[in-house]
Structure formats: structure tokens, C-alpha cells
Design a protein around this motif. Structure first.
Motif, PDB file in Angstrom:
ATOM      1  N   SER A   1       0.829  -1.210   0.000  1.00  0.00           N
ATOM      2  CA  SER A   1       0.000   0.000   0.000  1.00  0.00           C
ATOM      3  C   SER A   1       0.864   1.261   0.000  1.00  0.00           C
ATOM      4  CB  SER A   1      -0.968  -0.001   1.181  1.00  0.00           C
ATOM      5  OG  SER A   1      -0.305   0.146   2.409  1.00  0.00           O
ATOM      6  N   PHE A   2       2.025   1.187   0.664  1.00  0.00           N
ATOM      7  CA  PHE A   2       2.975   2.314   0.613  1.00  0.00           C
ATOM      8  C   PHE A   2       3.401   2.561  -0.834  1.00  0.00           C
ATOM      9  CE2 PHE A   2       7.402   3.469   0.057  1.00  0.00           C
ATOM     10  CZ  PHE A   2       7.490   4.674   0.741  1.00  0.00           C
ATOM     11  N   PHE A   3       3.781   1.498  -1.526  1.00  0.00           N
ATOM     12  CA  PHE A   3       4.272   1.665  -2.898  1.00  0.00           C
ATOM     13  C   PHE A   3       3.157   2.075  -3.864  1.00  0.00           C
ATOM     14  CE2 PHE A   3       7.813  -0.641  -1.024  1.00  0.00           C
ATOM     15  CZ  PHE A   3       8.877   0.110  -1.513  1.00  0.00           C
ATOM     16  N   GLU A   4       1.926   1.656  -3.569  1.00  0.00           N
ATOM     17  CA  GLU A   4       0.785   2.150  -4.355  1.00  0.00           C
ATOM     18  C   GLU A   4       0.664   3.659  -4.187  1.00  0.00           C
ATOM     19  OE1 GLU A   4      -1.657   0.734  -6.470  1.00  0.00           O
ATOM     20  OE2 GLU A   4      -0.110  -0.830  -6.508  1.00  0.00           O
ATOM     21  N   GLY A   5       0.816   4.119  -2.955  1.00  0.00           N
ATOM     22  CA  GLY A   5       0.684   5.545  -2.677  1.00  0.00           C
ATOM     23  C   GLY A   5       1.746   6.388  -3.338  1.00  0.00           C
ATOM     24  N   ILE A   6       2.991   5.942  -3.255  1.00  0.00           N
ATOM     25  CA  ILE A   6       4.059   6.826  -3.770  1.00  0.00           C
ATOM     26  C   ILE A   6       4.145   6.822  -5.291  1.00  0.00           C
ATOM     27  CG2 ILE A   6       5.393   6.728  -1.631  1.00  0.00           C
ATOM     28  CD1 ILE A   6       7.539   5.213  -3.357  1.00  0.00           C
ATOM     29  N   ARG A   7       3.370   5.989  -5.949  1.00  0.00           N
ATOM     30  CA  ARG A   7       3.263   6.128  -7.414  1.00  0.00           C
ATOM     31  C   ARG A   7       2.745   7.519  -7.775  1.00  0.00           C
ATOM     32  NH1 ARG A   7      -0.914   2.134  -8.812  1.00  0.00           N
ATOM     33  NH2 ARG A   7      -0.820   3.128 -10.846  1.00  0.00           N
ATOM     34  N   PHE A   8       1.988   8.117  -6.852  1.00  0.00           N
ATOM     35  CA  PHE A   8       1.375   9.425  -7.104  1.00  0.00           C
ATOM     36  C   PHE A   8       2.144  10.562  -6.447  1.00  0.00           C
ATOM     37  CE2 PHE A   8      -1.804   6.139  -7.413  1.00  0.00           C
ATOM     38  CZ  PHE A   8      -2.438   6.446  -8.616  1.00  0.00           C
ATOM     39  N   ALA A   9       3.280  10.228  -5.829  1.00  0.00           N
ATOM     40  CA  ALA A   9       4.059  11.230  -5.094  1.00  0.00           C
ATOM     41  C   ALA A   9       5.034  11.913  -6.049  1.00  0.00           C
ATOM     42  CB  ALA A   9       4.807  10.570  -3.940  1.00  0.00           C
ATOM     43  N   LYS A  10       4.500  12.822  -6.836  1.00  0.00           N
ATOM     44  CA  LYS A  10       5.362  13.568  -7.770  1.00  0.00           C
ATOM     45  C   LYS A  10       4.824  14.978  -7.931  1.00  0.00           C
ATOM     46  CE  LYS A  10       4.766  10.362 -10.837  1.00  0.00           C
ATOM     47  NZ  LYS A  10       4.780   9.523 -12.065  1.00  0.00           N
ATOM     48  N   ALA A  11       5.710  15.879  -8.302  1.00  0.00           N
ATOM     49  CA  ALA A  11       5.347  17.291  -8.442  1.00  0.00           C
ATOM     50  C   ALA A  11       4.163  17.434  -9.392  1.00  0.00           C
ATOM     51  CB  ALA A  11       6.547  18.078  -8.949  1.00  0.00           C
ATOM     52  N   GLY A  12       3.208  18.292  -8.990  1.00  0.00           N
ATOM     53  CA  GLY A  12       2.026  18.548  -9.806  1.00  0.00           C
ATOM     54  C   GLY A  12       0.806  17.779  -9.355  1.00  0.00           C
ATOM     55  N   ASN A  13       1.006  16.641  -8.705  1.00  0.00           N
ATOM     56  CA  ASN A  13      -0.118  15.906  -8.133  1.00  0.00           C
ATOM     57  C   ASN A  13      -0.508  16.533  -6.794  1.00  0.00           C
ATOM     58  OD1 ASN A  13      -0.160  14.150 -10.264  1.00  0.00           O
ATOM     59  ND2 ASN A  13       0.688  12.408  -9.157  1.00  0.00           N
ATOM     60  N   TYR A  14      -1.593  16.030  -6.219  1.00  0.00           N
ATOM     61  CA  TYR A  14      -2.071  16.537  -4.943  1.00  0.00           C
ATOM     62  C   TYR A  14      -1.847  15.503  -3.844  1.00  0.00           C
ATOM     63  CZ  TYR A  14      -4.103  20.501  -7.346  1.00  0.00           C
ATOM     64  OH  TYR A  14      -4.255  21.642  -8.076  1.00  0.00           O
ATOM     65  N   LEU A  15      -1.743  16.006  -2.612  1.00  0.00           N
ATOM     66  CA  LEU A  15      -1.497  15.115  -1.477  1.00  0.00           C
ATOM     67  C   LEU A  15      -2.533  13.996  -1.411  1.00  0.00           C
ATOM     68  CD1 LEU A  15       0.348  14.720   1.006  1.00  0.00           C
ATOM     69  CD2 LEU A  15      -1.325  16.022   2.321  1.00  0.00           C
ATOM     70  N   ASN A  16      -3.791  14.340  -1.685  1.00  0.00           N
ATOM     71  CA  ASN A  16      -4.863  13.350  -1.586  1.00  0.00           C
ATOM     72  C   ASN A  16      -4.698  12.207  -2.595  1.00  0.00           C
ATOM     73  OD1 ASN A  16      -7.207  12.395  -0.278  1.00  0.00           O
ATOM     74  ND2 ASN A  16      -8.485  13.177  -1.938  1.00  0.00           N
TER      75      ASN A  16
ATOM     76  N   ILE B   1      -1.963  10.578  -3.074  1.00  0.00           N
ATOM     77  CA  ILE B   1      -1.202   9.567  -2.315  1.00  0.00           C
ATOM     78  C   ILE B   1      -2.122   8.896  -1.299  1.00  0.00           C
ATOM     79  CG2 ILE B   1       0.725   9.167  -0.735  1.00  0.00           C
ATOM     80  CD1 ILE B   1       2.044  11.718  -1.828  1.00  0.00           C
ATOM     81  N   CYS B   2      -2.829   9.716  -0.524  1.00  0.00           N
ATOM     82  CA  CYS B   2      -3.686   9.203   0.566  1.00  0.00           C
ATOM     83  C   CYS B   2      -4.734   8.235   0.020  1.00  0.00           C
ATOM     84  CB  CYS B   2      -4.371  10.367   1.266  1.00  0.00           C
ATOM     85  SG  CYS B   2      -3.249  11.638   1.877  1.00  0.00           S
ATOM     86  N   SER B   3      -5.405   8.635  -1.058  1.00  0.00           N
ATOM     87  CA  SER B   3      -6.475   7.823  -1.641  1.00  0.00           C
ATOM     88  C   SER B   3      -5.957   6.483  -2.125  1.00  0.00           C
ATOM     89  CB  SER B   3      -7.126   8.562  -2.816  1.00  0.00           C
ATOM     90  OG  SER B   3      -7.702   9.763  -2.382  1.00  0.00           O
ATOM     91  N   ALA B   4      -4.785   6.496  -2.759  1.00  0.00           N
ATOM     92  CA  ALA B   4      -4.229   5.255  -3.328  1.00  0.00           C
ATOM     93  C   ALA B   4      -3.882   4.259  -2.228  1.00  0.00           C
ATOM     94  CB  ALA B   4      -3.000   5.576  -4.176  1.00  0.00           C
ATOM     95  N   ILE B   5      -3.298   4.747  -1.130  1.00  0.00           N
ATOM     96  CA  ILE B   5      -2.956   3.863  -0.005  1.00  0.00           C
ATOM     97  C   ILE B   5      -4.224   3.218   0.556  1.00  0.00           C
ATOM     98  CG2 ILE B   5      -2.109   3.798   2.380  1.00  0.00           C
ATOM     99  CD1 ILE B   5      -0.129   6.046   1.575  1.00  0.00           C
ATOM    100  N   GLY B   6      -5.200   4.053   0.880  1.00  0.00           N
ATOM    101  CA  GLY B   6      -6.426   3.559   1.505  1.00  0.00           C
ATOM    102  C   GLY B   6      -7.203   2.616   0.609  1.00  0.00           C
ATOM    103  N   ALA B   7      -7.319   2.977  -0.670  1.00  0.00           N
ATOM    104  CA  ALA B   7      -8.089   2.147  -1.602  1.00  0.00           C
ATOM    105  C   ALA B   7      -7.461   0.764  -1.737  1.00  0.00           C
ATOM    106  CB  ALA B   7      -8.177   2.839  -2.959  1.00  0.00           C
ATOM    107  N   TYR B   8      -6.135   0.725  -1.793  1.00  0.00           N
ATOM    108  CA  TYR B   8      -5.445  -0.560  -1.960  1.00  0.00           C
ATOM    109  C   TYR B   8      -5.675  -1.458  -0.748  1.00  0.00           C
ATOM    110  CZ  TYR B   8      -1.804  -3.955  -3.067  1.00  0.00           C
ATOM    111  OH  TYR B   8      -1.139  -5.134  -3.346  1.00  0.00           O
ATOM    112  N   ALA B   9      -5.476  -0.918   0.447  1.00  0.00           N
ATOM    113  CA  ALA B   9      -5.627  -1.736   1.661  1.00  0.00           C
ATOM    114  C   ALA B   9      -7.077  -2.155   1.872  1.00  0.00           C
ATOM    115  CB  ALA B   9      -5.112  -0.964   2.870  1.00  0.00           C
ATOM    116  N   GLN B  10      -8.000  -1.225   1.653  1.00  0.00           N
ATOM    117  CA  GLN B  10      -9.412  -1.534   1.883  1.00  0.00           C
ATOM    118  C   GLN B  10      -9.941  -2.540   0.865  1.00  0.00           C
ATOM    119  OE1 GLN B  10     -10.674   2.554   1.915  1.00  0.00           O
ATOM    120  NE2 GLN B  10     -10.760   2.636   4.152  1.00  0.00           N
TER     121      GLN B  10
END
Length: 251
Positions: free
Chosen positions: A131-146, A148-157
């Protein structure tokens, strides 16, 4: 508190702090076995961190009494090491540690199997890390904090796990905890726009059962309310124009 953009010099110091922390976790992993006390793990971790000329971030932080947070089974985070607490075959144990190098912090956590563990415990550890690695796929300039948050939660849930909501990740740098707070679940707002030079501690805390947690009487140890197993995986990352750089992981 505003989110800080780190200079090239600051990033280099955080890389060095992250490298020491990565090595510390690699060394500590070799000592995880049935019969070792959580205090002994803490002692070894403290010794490793200081051997590199660094300072443990956690020791005496808001009066926390140890250098490594050691959380066993249903303990989510901030477990306090004890001389009479011994790991047993089948346990899972989360080690959360931080390092200060020339005034800059790194922060990372790993959950380990103690001897042979159940299939469901092994799967929990794997999904938490994934779930960490799912989240940081979105951790790049221009994206929004959410993002990362959404990707982590969606994967685990999606795999049937409870995602802890009462504890979150955070910015990091000269302070151990800086802005922004980083939930591991979808927020109602987009959050900040990510920019190159931001340094973040992303840390999914995932439970086999429900998301609810409670604090023990020591005011530190957080446990699952339903006594189900919990796992924790964290790294300090650097936002870039492309893929995030993980500062606290070597491989």
C-alpha cells in the motif's frame, strides 16, 4: 506551519540521514527472533545509530523513553521497549526508528515476522508494504497530497483491511514532524499541490480487523480496539518532478 521546500544541501543531509536509517533497519532485521527482548532490540538500534555519529530522533521526544518504537501484534505504533517483553514464535513486530544527522531527520518503519508466522499475518505485512508503494506512485510534483492518501487507503481496503484513521504520516526535515499531515485514506479535500523538494514520511498503518485504535495507560502505545494484528511500513521520501526518491531504503 507551511510545507517547506528543501534546498539541495538540506536534501543531501536528509539522504545521509536516510542511508543510516536504512542500514539500521537492515541490521535490526537480523536480530529479530523468538526469545529476544524488545529492550535488547532497542539497545542494538541505539548503538547502530550512534555508531554512524547520528542521534536517535525518538529518544526523549516528548519524553518517549527509547530510541526505537517496538510494537508487537495488536500494537499499532509507539510500543515502549521493555526488558521483560520477549518476542515469541509467531509474533509480528513493527520497528519504527528515526535518525538525526546534522540537524535533519529521517523516519522509517518495518514490520517483521518472528520465526514462522500465520499466512494471514504474512499477508497483512505484505499488503501494508504494497500500500505504501501504491501511494508513492502518485508522489510527484504537480499531483495533490490526496492522490497519495487515496491510493494507499483504496489498496488496503480493497483487500479487506482496516486503515487506521487516528494516526497519519507527516512532513519531515529539520523537525521530525512537519506539515503536512498525511492520512492513509481518502480525504474530503485535494490537499496541498506537491512540489519538488518536499520531504514526506509516508506510513500506512493497516489492521487485519477494524480501523479503530485505543491508547494504553502509558499514553504512548496504540493498539487495535478489536485486538486484531496491525502492521506498519514507512519511509522518508523526496518529491521530484518524476518518481519520488525513497531516502530511507537502499534496495
Amino acid at each position: 506551519m507551511a510545507v517547506t521546500i528543501k534546498s539541495a544541501r538540506e536534501i543531501e543531509l536528509m539522504r545521509e540521514a536516510g542511508l543510516v536509517l536504512a542500514k539500521t533497519h537492515e541490521e535490526l532485521a537480523k536480530h529479530i527472533r523468538p526469545g529476544i527482548s524488545t529492550w535488547e532490540i532497542n539497545r542494538i538500534g541505539d548503538e547502530i545509530i550512534r555508531s554512524y555519529g547520528c542521534i536517535p530522533s525518538f529518544l526523549n521526544y516528548h519524553d518517549y523513553p527509547a530510541s526505537i518504537c517496538i510494537s508487537v501484534n495488536e500494537e499499532v505504533v509507539h510500543g515502549i521497549p521493555k526488558k521483560n517483553r520477549y518476542l515469541q514464535e509467531g509474533d509480528i513486530v513493527s520497528l519504527d526508528a528515526g535518525v538525526i544527522w546534522k540537524g535533519y531527520h529521517s523516519d522509517a518503519a518495518r514490520t517483521h515476522a518472528v520465526g514462522e508466522i500465520s499466512e494471514e499475518a504474512a499477508k497483512l505485512i505484505a499488503v501494508t508494504k504494497e500500500s505504501f508503494f501504491e501511494g508513492i506512485r502518485f508522489a510527484k510534483a504537480g499531483n495533490y497530497l490526496n492522490d497519495i492518501c487515496s491510493a494507499i487507503g483504496a489498496y488496503a481496503q480493497s483487500r479487506g483491511y482496516g486503515v487506521v484513521r487516528d494516526l497519519v504520516g507527516h512532513g519531515i526535515g529539520r523537525e521530525l514532524h512537519e506539515a503536512p499531515e498525511i492520512p492513509n485514506f481518502k480525504m474530503k479535500v485535494k490537499g496541498i499541490k506537491l512540489a519538488a523538494g518536499m520531504t514526506l514520511a509516508i506510513e500506512p498503518m493497516i489492521n487485519i480487523g477494524g480501523a479503530e485504535v485505543e491508547w494504553l495507560d502509558d499514553n504512548w502505545t496504540v493498539v487495535t480496539a478489536d485486538a486484531s494484528l496491525s502492521a506498519h511500513y514507512e519511509n522518508t521520501i523526496l518529491i521530484t518532478e518524476g518518481e519520488a526518491e525513497i531516502l530511507s531504503l537502499r534496495s
